[in-house]
Design a protein around this motif. Structure first.
Motif, short mmCIF file in Angstrom:
data_model
loop_
_atom_site.label_atom_id
_atom_site.label_comp_id
_atom_site.label_asym_id
_atom_site.label_seq_id
_atom_site.Cartn_x
_atom_site.Cartn_y
_atom_site.Cartn_z
N UNK A 1 14.78 4.07 0.90
CA UNK A 1 14.88 2.70 1.40
C UNK A 1 16.36 2.33 1.51
N UNK A 2 16.77 1.94 2.71
CA UNK A 2 18.16 1.57 2.97
C UNK A 2 18.21 0.07 3.25
N UNK B 1 9.80 7.52 -5.57
CA UNK B 1 8.39 7.46 -5.22
C UNK B 1 7.89 6.04 -5.46
N UNK B 2 7.24 5.50 -4.44
CA UNK B 2 6.76 4.12 -4.50
C UNK B 2 5.24 4.13 -4.62
N UNK B 3 4.74 3.10 -5.26
CA UNK B 3 3.29 2.95 -5.34
C UNK B 3 2.91 1.51 -5.07
N UNK B 4 1.64 1.30 -4.85
CA UNK B 4 1.14 -0.03 -4.52
C UNK B 4 1.55 -1.06 -5.57
N UNK B 5 2.09 -2.18 -5.08
CA UNK B 5 2.51 -3.26 -5.97
C UNK B 5 3.99 -3.25 -6.31
N UNK C 1 0.85 -1.18 0.00
CA UNK C 1 0.00 0.00 0.00
C UNK C 1 0.89 1.23 0.00
N UNK C 2 0.77 2.07 -1.02
CA UNK C 2 1.51 3.32 -1.11
C UNK C 2 0.87 4.15 -2.20
N UNK C 3 0.88 5.46 -2.02
CA UNK C 3 0.21 6.36 -2.97
C UNK C 3 1.23 7.31 -3.59
#
Length: 242
Positions: free
Chosen positions: A188-189, A221-225, A180-182
């Motif tokens: 991320x380390x 930037x991360x998103x769902x999946x 889950x991310x929008x």
């Protein structure tokens, strides 16, 4: 400005700066404090870790005697002289707390590496768990390779669910899932173990640079999946056990 007032202000600025240097802001912090209080379990008896644990108590109390550089130096001296039997010590949770605090304060991979060595003692799982992932605001540090999931609210809005999937050390495959991310910006380390020369870290066919004994950094930037695919040369890990 009144000269006397000027020197009073200067004095407080210098004192404030010295205080901030003495009690540095943590690079990252444990996710939970559940099951990590060795004080509760052992009172004032920390066995072979007695001297080093003094620094933990000083930091917790914000004692002016605390000195991070001295703490690190004393740690290095202890580490160089420690015997393998230390991992069977009944006061081992104190050693976990010492390494955990140094990891939080410095962000140096060597303390997470030592936590990994300790994790071979299965009785320490509850004490190790808070340091598997640590956070600095929105940003995530992957210090150890254990199945774990965290949920938090991103500072710019939206819920983030991050999950680590692995059977390490039976396998060198690790998958980091953003369930889950929008479109959330997160640094991320990922710790690359000292023995893991040739580790592969890939996101959407993009391969990231890795160096043993340090952190691989992915800032995006991360998103769902979204998934981070990590392949550790597990044969190297198994070889060092023999």
């Amino acid at each position: 400005m009144n000269p006397k007032l000027y020197f009073i202000i200067l004095f407080f600025v210098l004192v404030s700066c010295n205080y901030n240097d003495q009690f540095p802001v943590k690079k990252s912090e444990r996710i939970s404090t559940v099951n990590t209080s060795v004080t509760q379990d052992y009172g004032n008896d920390y066995g072979p870790f007695e001297n080093l644990f003094t620094f933990v108590n000083q930091f917790d109390a914000q004692d002016s005697a605390f000195d991070l550089q001295v703490f690190k130096d004393k740690y290095d001296q202890f580490y160089a002289a420690k015997k393998k039997a230390v991992y069977d010590s009944p006061e081992l949770p104190a050693w976990i707390e010492i390494n955990g605090l140094l990891l939080e304060l410095t962000g140096e991979a060597k303390y997470a590496q030592e936590l990994e060595e300790i994790s071979a003692n299965e009785n320490m799982a509850n004490y190790i768990e808070p340091f598997v992932l640590t956070k600095n605001g929105d940003h995530i540090y992957v210090n150890l390779f254990n199945p774990v999931e965290i949920n938090y609210q991103h500072s710019l809005g939206g819920e983030v669910t991050f999950r680590q999937e692995t059977t390490y050390p039976e396998s060198g495959s690790v998958r980091l899932h953003f369930d889950n991310a929008e479109n959330s910006y997160i640094e991320l380390y990922i710790r690359i173990p000292e023995w893991a020369e040739g580790t592969s870290v890939v996101v959407k066919k993009v391969k990231y640079f890795t160096q043993p004994g340090s952190y691989c950094v992915i800032a995006k930037k991360w998103k769902q999946g979204d998934v981070v695919e990590i392949e550790l040369p597990i044969e190297n890990y198994q070889a060092r056990l023999h």
